[in-house]
Structures are given as C-alpha cells and as structure tokens.
Design an enzyme around this catalytic site. Sequence first.
Site, mmCIF file in Angstrom:
data_model
loop_
_atom_site.group_PDB
_atom_site.id
_atom_site.type_symbol
_atom_site.label_atom_id
_atom_site.label_comp_id
_atom_site.label_asym_id
_atom_site.label_seq_id
_atom_site.Cartn_x
_atom_site.Cartn_y
_atom_site.Cartn_z
ATOM 1 N N ASP A 25 0.863 -1.127 -0.103
ATOM 2 C CA ASP A 25 0.196 0.062 0.079
ATOM 3 C C ASP A 25 0.862 1.199 0.086
ATOM 4 O O ASP A 25 1.645 1.464 0.952
ATOM 5 C CB ASP A 25 -0.895 -0.020 1.261
ATOM 6 C CG ASP A 25 -1.918 1.228 1.394
ATOM 7 O OD1 ASP A 25 -1.682 1.998 0.360
ATOM 8 O OD2 ASP A 25 -2.302 1.371 2.511
ATOM 9 N N LYS A 90 2.610 11.326 -3.239
ATOM 10 C CA LYS A 90 1.680 10.489 -4.090
ATOM 11 C C LYS A 90 0.830 11.655 -4.829
ATOM 12 O O LYS A 90 0.203 11.259 -5.785
ATOM 13 C CB LYS A 90 0.680 9.839 -3.333
ATOM 14 C CG LYS A 90 -0.198 8.968 -3.770
ATOM 15 C CD LYS A 90 -0.643 7.899 -2.846
ATOM 16 C CE LYS A 90 -1.719 7.036 -3.324
ATOM 17 N NZ LYS A 90 -2.313 6.207 -2.331
ATOM 18 N N GLU A 190 -7.307 0.516 -4.715
ATOM 19 C CA GLU A 190 -7.268 0.316 -3.100
ATOM 20 C C GLU A 190 -8.742 -0.137 -2.514
ATOM 21 O O GLU A 190 -8.659 -0.999 -1.797
ATOM 22 C CB GLU A 190 -6.893 1.669 -2.422
ATOM 23 C CG GLU A 190 -5.443 2.085 -2.686
ATOM 24 C CD GLU A 190 -5.209 3.494 -2.523
ATOM 25 O OE1 GLU A 190 -5.861 4.349 -2.094
ATOM 26 O OE2 GLU A 190 -4.013 4.248 -2.765
ATOM 27 N N ASP A 212 -12.886 5.381 2.717
ATOM 28 C CA ASP A 212 -11.348 5.523 3.000
ATOM 29 C C ASP A 212 -11.105 6.914 3.360
ATOM 30 O O ASP A 212 -10.950 7.742 2.383
ATOM 31 C CB ASP A 212 -10.510 4.908 1.693
ATOM 32 C CG ASP A 212 -9.443 4.982 2.057
ATOM 33 O OD1 ASP A 212 -8.752 5.644 2.936
ATOM 34 O OD2 ASP A 212 -8.347 4.437 1.239
#
Length: 632
Positions: A25, A90, A190, A212
């Site tokens: 992850d 990211k 994800e 999330d």
Amino acid sequence: MALLQISEPGQTPDPHQRRIAVGIDLGTTHSLVAAVRHGVPECLPDEQGRVILPSVVRYLGNGQGSGRQIGFDALAAQAEDPHNTISSVKRLMGRKLADLQAQGVAAQLPYEVVDGPGMAAVRTVAGDKSPVEVSAEILATLRFRAEDTFDDDLFGAVITVPAYFDDAQRQATKDAAQMAGLNVLRLINEPTAAAIAYGLDQGSEGVYAVYDLGGGTFDVSILRLTRGVFEVMATGGDSALGGDDYDRALAEWALQRSGLGVSTADLSTTERAHLLAEARRVKEALSAHAESGETVTLSTNVRGQPLAVDIRHADFADATQALTQRTMAAVRRVLRDARLDKSDIQGVVMVGGSTRMPVVRQAVREHFGQEPLTNLNPDEVVALGAAVQANQLAGNNPDGELLLLDVIPLSLGIETMGGLVERIVPRNTTIPTALAQDFTTFKDGQTALALHVVQGERDLVADCRSLARFELRGIPPMAAGAARIRVTFTVDADGLLTVTAREQGTGVEARIDVKPSYGLSDEQIAAMLQDSFATAQQDMQARALVEARVEAERMLDATHSALAADGDLLNGEERAAIDGLMQALAAARELTDAGAIEAATEALAKGTEPFAAMRMNRSIAQALAGQNVENL
Ligand code: ADP
Ligand code: MG
C-alpha cells in the site's frame, strides 16, 4: 476504474517452490508491505516492530551520510527541515506543475514544487527530485524489509493505487516500482484490495461501499460483486480532505479556546508544525480512549509561551463536525452517481487510519443504518488485500486462482477524417484487452498516415482529450481506399495503452506506447461523461455534417483525378454536365446542412456513372492490349 475478477485455470504450484510475493500500500501518508504467511496475510514489521512506514523522504545536503532519510527519521525532521522533507508525494505522481497549481495542491505543500521532465518535481538541497524517484525510495525500503523478513529475493509485488488514478499516475507508480527493483505483478485499486481483505469476494453478491479516510485524502467507492467479480460502479471523495484537516481544525480550535487571539497562520513554521503534531497526538489519543470519556491535554508553545488546553471528546467532535459532514456529503453524491439508495448497500468497509475516529464511525453508521466493517486494522486493510492478491498471482494458491481485471474508465479511439473520433476501445471494457479496426487511405498515392489517439466519450476530437500522435510511413502508393491499415489498441493489465498501425499488404508498421503526460482527476472524468450525455444529440448532428463533408471531398477528389486521367473520353456537353455537378457539390459542402451535402454528392456520383463506365472500358482495352503485346 472498475475492477473485475475472473477465474483462471489454476496451475498447481510445487509446494517447494513457493514464490514470495508481497502487497504494498503506497499511501499518501503511510506505506505498508504485507505477505501471506502460513495461509494468512500479515503486515511485515521493521526492526523495531513497526508495520507503518511514513511516506516521507528527506534529502540531505552534501557530506551527510547516505544523503537521505526515509520514514520515521524523515518525519521527525519535517518540522526543522520542511523544504527538503518530502511528504504526500503521491499527490504529485504523474501530474504536471500547471495541474497542481490549478488544483491548489502546490501551494499547500511545505516544499517547493517545480516543473520537471514529464511531471512536476521537488526542489531540494540534493537537486530536483522526481515524484517517481521519491516513491521509489519508499518502495525500496519496503522491498528490503520484505527481503530481510524472508531472507530471500521477492518474486513480485502487487501495488495499490486509488480507483481514480489515471494512466499517467499508474504509469508513474509502475516506474517507481521498477526503479525500486520490484517486479510489478499488478496494480490494483485500493477499495478493491480492502474488499478482498475482508473476504467479500468469497461471500454473497451485492453492492458494497468502501469509505477510505486517510491522512490527506478521502475516497469513497461503490463496488458491485457479481460471481466473484468486483466492479467499481462509482468513485468519489475529496482529494483535499483527510486526517490532517482534523489536526488543523483541532489546532485552530485549541488556539481559539486559549483566548490568545492568534490563529495557526500567525505562528512560525516550527511552532505551527509542533502544534499540528501535538493536535494529531491528541486526536489519536482521544479515539483510543473514546469510551472512557477521558480528557487529553494539548500542550505546545505559542510565540515562545507554553500553552496547555484540555480537550474532551465532545470538544473534538465540535471542532471537526464540518469535516465529517463533508465526507458524508461526498458519500451521498457517489450514491447518487451510482443511482443507488443507501439501503442498497450490503456492507460498508472502513479504510484509513482516520476511520478510527469514533465521530467518523458514528456518522457512517447513522447514514447507512448498519454497523460498518472495522474489525481489520484500517491502516493495514489495503496492504493485506494486496498481499492476498499477490499470493494468488504468484501461483501460490492451490485451489484455482483469481485474476484481477480492471476496466477502462473512458473510451479510447482514433481521429478520423474531419476531426471525428472512431471509438476503438469502448469505456468499461475489461482489461487486459486488444481491439483492432481497419482503416484506409483517403488520398490517391498517400504514403503516410497520421494517427491521433484520443480519450473521451464525445464524437468530435476537439471535445476529447488528446493522448498521443504518431505516424505510419512507408505505405506503398495506392489508389485512395485500397490500402488496408489495421490499428490495434492493446491495454495491458495495468491499464497502459499501446497503439499499433500496420499496413496489411506490406506489413509496414508503426507503434506508440501511450504514456499521457498529465492526468485527469475523477471529477474531470465525471465531467467528461456528463458532457457526453448532455450533448449526444448535438454530437450526432455534428458527426453527420462532418461525415457528409468528408464524403463530398472524397467524391470531388476522385472525380478530379478521373478527369485528369481520362477527361478526353468526354465530349464538351458531357464534360460541362460533370463540371456543373462538381460546382454544385463544392457549394453545398460549405452549407451546414448534412442532407443537402449528401444529395449533391449523390447527384455527382450518379452523373459520373456513364463516365466511370467509359473509363472501365478503356482500362480493360488497355489491359488486353498489354496482354497481347506481352504474349506475342
Ligand atoms: P494514507 O492512506 O493517506 O496514507 P492512513 O490511512 O495511514 O493514510 O491514515 C493516516 C491518518 O490516520 C492520519 O491523519 C492519522 O492521524 C490518522 N490516524 C491514525 N490513527 C488514528 C487514531 N487512532 N485516531 C484518529 N486518527 C488516526
Ligand atoms: Mg490509504
């Protein structure tokens, strides 16, 4: 991007040749690596027993050891060296500086973002660093951790990406993995990884929501499971909303409560960083002790003076209520997009460290009217699901593997004459896929063909997104329409596109790997889709007009070349009639009435039929004559 699973005939692995495959992850805030050991997935700890690796890299100036710190060391230095300590990298992956500025991302980051080759870069004492390079440092750290754990080389890794990541962002992630020496078995989304970790793919069919809430981003996805196949029906969220905002809100609230009349903006960089770190500590401590109703003291320095504020759980709920409400608004939006009612949702998966907050769980529970799934560690759940997937892809699962398949979020196609789009890979096609279509040349003797690859749902190139251009050269000269050029779109399992054009007669070929240089956000994808629905009627008319014009031009060109070659076959009257029809067509072509253009094209086609017959006779006569000469 939607996800599907298909069954593959299982190769039975030799138990002695178990391949080590990990799930990673690669998070905005934290990254983790997990692997299936003794049949169950687990996250791998570092030497100090910590499974989480802060996604932070600090670059040092010359002469300072290895030149960089990664993870906790880098995080600890962030307050003192914000300009060289790269967090949230990211957000920069596969993005151009201009896009980041437009989205306001660049301004929020404590370090300097500059233009770099292909995407934005970060300016540090050690030079400009590409987001790919920074991510590779994080991935390599996790790779070494796994190799140390197993005392062996890795066979490969499954790396997770947000469902809305586009080609450029996925490619950047793959590049980073390659740079880190990892064999990428697959990139998976994800939310799908989280659903797999909960074993939902093994359970009953239905629709699931994945909520999330991470450090800096909020993603909500609706997954549909049919016959072991996951499809992402809709994704949404807020790329600028996460646990960090809860820290900021709490810090601001504490300052206000102190009555000092300052806000976080008035503090020095260092004091602000310390205050935010303290707010985060308080937040996390409060959610750990929510039941006991205990108070946690926030202590920091404001303008050199110590400050201590007692915070109760109810205070925290107050200070952050607006943020939680914003996530629920996004949940409602995505349900609307998927045309679902909350009662259609069979289960809700909670992902991300911030879903530990009781205020968040409470809001989700109330909205869906059911208890969300929280028994797996929300930090780990994505990595765990990726590990399950990696283990299957490595062929370690004896009872038949499941392979993950994505689908293409927006149609892919090619520009044809007149600025029209010929769709080759329709949206929602599962990948990997290869689809081909034949095209031909438009002009006599044309030896090169320009290809323009576009993405989008609209009929006109101008309304779609341009992905790449390339040329096929060396086509042997032929009459217009005689060449057969096969254009093949191949999309690999990671959603990366290669376009090949091949002239079938000669085999001359050209190809391009499409790595779009900047990305589309999920909002942009949604907007493009909405546009295409809203304008379908208008597009159809525009397409008809363009097609009529192209056809008219082709007819005029063909008649011109026929007249140039064999015009002597016609008498004055016949010639004048054809000239008249050509003029009429040329005039009609300027109109915006597709029907009128088609009628004029048709008239010219009919009017030149006798001429075409004469030409045919002549060419047969010539061919026969040629035969005779040769035979004699
Ligand atoms: P990302 O996916 O963005 O990398 P994570 O899922 O690791 O992020 O979540 C990080 C966030 O989770 C941080 O904002 C952190 O403060 C928050 N967090 C972690 N533990 C807790 C907790 N016990 N209570 C509240 N928030 C927490
Ligand atoms: Mg995450």
